[in-house]
Every structure is written in structure tokens, then in C-alpha cells.
Write a protein that holds these residues in place. Structure first.
Motif, PDB file in Angstrom:
ATOM      1  N   GLY A 285       1.317   8.487  -4.189  1.00 23.60           N
ATOM      2  CA  GLY A 285       1.730   7.393  -3.908  1.00 23.60           C
ATOM      3  C   GLY A 285       0.594   6.240  -3.956  1.00 23.60           C
ATOM      4  O   GLY A 285       1.416   5.507  -4.718  1.00 23.60           O
TER       5      GLY A 285
ATOM      6  N   SER B  35       2.489   2.012   1.626  1.00 26.74           N
ATOM      7  CA  SER B  35       3.822   2.015   2.199  1.00 26.74           C
ATOM      8  C   SER B  35       4.983   1.857   0.888  1.00 26.74           C
ATOM      9  O   SER B  35       4.469   0.885   0.309  1.00 26.74           O
ATOM     10  CB  SER B  35       4.028   1.618   3.513  1.00 26.74           C
ATOM     11  OG  SER B  35       3.636   1.782   4.144  1.00 26.74           O
TER      12      SER B  35
ATOM     13  N   ASN C  12       6.203   6.638  -1.126  1.00 28.95           N
ATOM     14  CA  ASN C  12       6.267   7.539  -0.283  1.00 28.95           C
ATOM     15  C   ASN C  12       7.260   8.480  -1.588  1.00 28.95           C
ATOM     16  O   ASN C  12       7.230   9.472  -1.409  1.00 28.95           O
ATOM     17  CB  ASN C  12       6.046   7.598   1.096  1.00 28.95           C
ATOM     18  CG  ASN C  12       5.470   8.973   1.822  1.00 28.95           C
ATOM     19  OD1 ASN C  12       4.704   9.400   0.861  1.00 28.95           O
ATOM     20  ND2 ASN C  12       6.706  10.072   2.086  1.00 28.95           N
ATOM     21  N   ASP C  13       8.658   7.498  -0.839  1.00 29.79           N
ATOM     22  CA  ASP C  13       9.765   8.561  -1.503  1.00 29.79           C
ATOM     23  C   ASP C  13       9.466   9.195  -3.212  1.00 29.79           C
ATOM     24  O   ASP C  13      10.023   9.993  -3.531  1.00 29.79           O
ATOM     25  CB  ASP C  13      11.142   7.514  -1.620  1.00 29.79           C
ATOM     26  CG  ASP C  13      11.342   7.262  -0.198  1.00 29.79           C
ATOM     27  OD1 ASP C  13      10.509   8.505   0.871  1.00 29.79           O
ATOM     28  OD2 ASP C  13      12.248   6.657  -0.195  1.00 29.79           O
TER      29      ASP C  13
ATOM     30  N   LYS D 104       6.405   9.348  -4.761  1.00 27.49           N
ATOM     31  CA  LYS D 104       5.726   9.879  -4.628  1.00 27.49           C
ATOM     32  C   LYS D 104       6.411  11.932  -4.112  1.00 27.49           C
ATOM     33  O   LYS D 104       5.939  12.697  -4.866  1.00 27.49           O
ATOM     34  CB  LYS D 104       4.667   9.832  -3.383  1.00 27.49           C
ATOM     35  CG  LYS D 104       3.596  11.435  -2.964  1.00 27.49           C
ATOM     36  CD  LYS D 104       2.381  11.187  -2.352  1.00 27.49           C
ATOM     37  CE  LYS D 104       2.196  12.453  -1.897  1.00 27.49           C
ATOM     38  NZ  LYS D 104       0.920  12.322  -0.934  1.00 27.49           N
TER      39      LYS D 104
ATOM     40  N   SER E 183       5.251  14.285   4.073  1.00 31.06           N
ATOM     41  CA  SER E 183       4.817  13.009   4.617  1.00 31.06           C
ATOM     42  C   SER E 183       4.929  12.748   5.857  1.00 31.06           C
ATOM     43  O   SER E 183       3.775  11.661   6.127  1.00 31.06           O
ATOM     44  CB  SER E 183       6.932  12.562   4.925  1.00 31.06           C
ATOM     45  OG  SER E 183       6.905  12.525   3.689  1.00 31.06           O
TER      46      SER E 183
ATOM     47  N   ALA F 226       0.877  11.889   6.041  1.00 30.55           N
ATOM     48  CA  ALA F 226       1.149   9.994   5.149  1.00 30.55           C
ATOM     49  C   ALA F 226       1.444   9.190   5.933  1.00 30.55           C
ATOM     50  O   ALA F 226       0.742   7.876   6.522  1.00 30.55           O
ATOM     51  CB  ALA F 226       1.350   9.620   3.739  1.00 30.55           C
ATOM     52  N   GLN F 227       2.488   9.959   6.996  1.00 35.47           N
ATOM     53  CA  GLN F 227       2.667   8.295   8.320  1.00 35.47           C
ATOM     54  C   GLN F 227       1.291   8.362   9.106  1.00 35.47           C
ATOM     55  O   GLN F 227       1.512   7.726   9.870  1.00 35.47           O
ATOM     56  CB  GLN F 227       3.812   9.664   8.705  1.00 35.47           C
ATOM     57  CG  GLN F 227       5.051   9.255   7.679  1.00 35.47           C
ATOM     58  CD  GLN F 227       6.890   9.784   8.813  1.00 35.47           C
ATOM     59  OE1 GLN F 227       6.344  11.042   8.878  1.00 35.47           O
ATOM     60  NE2 GLN F 227       7.795   8.722   8.575  1.00 35.47           N
TER      61      GLN F 227
ATOM     62  N   TYR G  56       2.988   4.701   5.491  1.00 34.86           N
ATOM     63  CA  TYR G  56       2.457   5.726   5.151  1.00 34.86           C
ATOM     64  C   TYR G  56       1.232   5.275   4.325  1.00 34.86           C
ATOM     65  O   TYR G  56       0.809   4.225   4.139  1.00 34.86           O
ATOM     66  CB  TYR G  56       3.337   6.423   3.387  1.00 34.86           C
ATOM     67  CG  TYR G  56       4.650   7.071   4.380  1.00 34.86           C
ATOM     68  CD1 TYR G  56       4.927   7.835   4.367  1.00 34.86           C
ATOM     69  CD2 TYR G  56       5.909   5.727   4.342  1.00 34.86           C
ATOM     70  CE1 TYR G  56       6.247   8.265   5.257  1.00 34.86           C
ATOM     71  CE2 TYR G  56       6.958   5.735   4.824  1.00 34.86           C
ATOM     72  CZ  TYR G  56       7.189   7.482   5.348  1.00 34.86           C
ATOM     73  OH  TYR G  56       8.875   7.611   5.298  1.00 34.86           O
TER      74      TYR G  56
ATOM     75  N   GLU H 114      -2.694   6.993   2.119  1.00 32.96           N
ATOM     76  CA  GLU H 114      -3.449   8.122   1.064  1.00 32.96           C
ATOM     77  C   GLU H 114      -4.710   8.074   1.867  1.00 32.96           C
ATOM     78  O   GLU H 114      -5.291   7.108   1.996  1.00 32.96           O
ATOM     79  CB  GLU H 114      -3.192   8.893  -0.240  1.00 32.96           C
ATOM     80  CG  GLU H 114      -1.476   9.015  -0.426  1.00 32.96           C
ATOM     81  CD  GLU H 114      -1.332   9.373  -1.467  1.00 32.96           C
ATOM     82  OE1 GLU H 114       0.047   9.990  -1.984  1.00 32.96           O
ATOM     83  OE2 GLU H 114      -1.598   8.189  -3.058  1.00 32.96           O
TER      84      GLU H 114
END
Length: 238
Positions: free
Chosen positions: A21, A166, A169-170, A172, A205, A208-209, A219, A221
Motif C-alpha cells: 500500500g 487509505s 489498500n485495494d 495492495k 486488510s 491495515a484497518q 487503512y 501500514e
């Protein structure tokens, strides 16, 4: 090609899992980012080294990195010695990154901590002018990255700082899923490994959340650092 950030992983997919991410975000911000895999992951239970080569290049395209190389060290058996350090130093001097990202300082897989220390030591040695290396027959100049940061992998290491990912993440997760041989697939007939479970895939996920929750974003890391982070003003920390 000079890079802003060079991310190292002991195996193909380490970088995507640990800091995919952050890389996607930095690329979107206009930074030049590269990935170096120390091994081909040839000891992995699922898939083959040849397949992981293909998956790694597909993941690199998804993240938008400028370059990806593989040093083809022995999966499971590489060591932190002069020979391996010089291989890493050559790439650090080749790409001259300001920031290096590398494996977790401690983790379940023995290669992760080994890779972490190998890259960290090489970053220091790369700055010594009496350490001589060549690239395509040309002598290389000394270069030491300004910072070395370690991403977090299997173990829940407490981060020294977190990066808001944010909106990334998708991307990633898409890069991770490019490694179709490695992760959860209910239709796969290959042996189940710790990273090939639905729980592990979902944990990426929700970790990350959770980090995002702690800093008030969707999100994030986490990373550990080797030396103090410096800012010019308290306002830089907002």
C-alpha cells in the motif's frame, strides 16, 4: 536510473504483503520506486519458482514500480556474509535510493530476519568508499540511503510509525492476489500453508484497518526504524 525508494524482500510477495500500500501511494505521488527480491522463493510449498517469477512481474505492474530485480540467492540458505552483502551493495549503488524498505526485524520465517539484517548491513557498507564494487565493468561510487525502514510481516511487531494507505489498500490486495499460486484459493488442490488460508488473506486488510483506526484513517501500514525520525517543525507531525 536513480530511485527514491528501493524495497527489498527475501521472497517474491514479501514486499507486497508488508508495504504494498505504501509503495502504491508513493508511486501515485510521483516517486520512483523499485523492488529487489533476494530469492525466487523456490522452496515455497505451492507453485514453482518459474511461476513466481511471472507472478512477481504481474504484481510489479499493478503497483506501478519502475523496476524489479531478483538476486537469485538460495531460498532458505542465503547468509549475511561478504558475498551476499556485495550483491546487495551493487544494487543500492546502482539505484541510489534515498529510502530503503526491507523485511521485518523478527518473524516466523527465518529468511525474513536474515534478509532484514543483510540489507541493513549492506546499506551501511554501501556508504564506505573503500568497499569497491562494479556494475557492467564500471566502478561504482559509494552511496548510503538516508533511512532504512522495516515493514511488518507475520508477527504483530509494534510499529515506530505508520503510513496512511487509505485509497490504496485495494491496489495492495490486487498485487498480492497476483501471486495466485501462493494464497487462498478454495479450488486449489495444493497443500494448505499458513499463508494460503482465508483467515490470512482477510487478516491483511483487518490489520491495515486496525492501524488505520488508531490514526483516524481507513487503512495504514506499520514500520520500524533504525534511527530517530527528524522533523523541522511540530506541524510536520500533524
Amino acid at each position: 536510473m536513480k530511485l527514491d525508494i528501493l524495497a527489498f524482500g527475501a521472497h517474491p510477495d514479501d514486499v507486497e504483503l508488508g508495504c504494498g500500500g505504501t509503495i502504491a501511494k508513493e508511486v501515485a505521488l510521483g516517486k520512483k520506486v523499485g523492488i529487489v527480491d533476494l530469492t525466487r522463493g523456490e522452496l515455497g510449498t505451492r507453485g514453482t519458482a518459474e511461476l513466481r517469477d511471472q507472478e512477481a512481474m504481474a504484481a510489479a505492474q499493478i503497483l506501478g514500480v519502475a523496476v524489479r530485480e531478483n538476486l537469485q540467492m538460495r531460498d532458505g540458505f542465503f547468509v549475511n556474509d561478504e558475498q551476499h552483502q556485495l550483491e546487495v551493495i551493487r544494487l543500492i549503488r546502482k539505484y541510489r535510493p534515498e529510502i530503503v524498505l526491507c523485511n521485518a526485524i523478527d518473524d516466523r520465517h527465518i529468511d525474513h530476519a536474515k534478509g532484514s539484517k543483510l540489507v541493513s548491513d549492506a546499506c551501511f557498507l554501501s556508504g564506505l568508499i573503500k568497499v569497491e564494487t562494479t556494475d557492467n565493468g564500471q566502478n561504482q561510487s559509494a552511496w548510503r540511503p538516508k533511512q532504512v525502514y522495516h515493514y511488518i510481516q507475520w508477527k504483530n511487531i509494534e510499529p515506530d510509525f505508520v503510513v496512511d494507505i487509505s485509497g490504496f489498500n485495494d491496489q495492495k490486495v490486487e498485487a498480492i492476489l497476483a501471486y495466485g499460486s501462493q494464497f487462498y484459493n478454495p479450488n486449489s488442490a495444493e497443500p494448505v500453508t499458513p499463508i494460503a488460508t482465508k483467515n490470512f488473506l482477510e487478516s491483511l486488510s483487518y490489520r491495515a484497518q486496525d492501524l488505520g483506526r488508531l490514526i483516524g484513517t481507513d487503512y495504514a501500514e506499520g514500520f520500524t526504524k533504525e534511527r530517530y525520525l527528524a522533523v523541522n517543525s511540530l506541524a510536520d507531525l500533524l
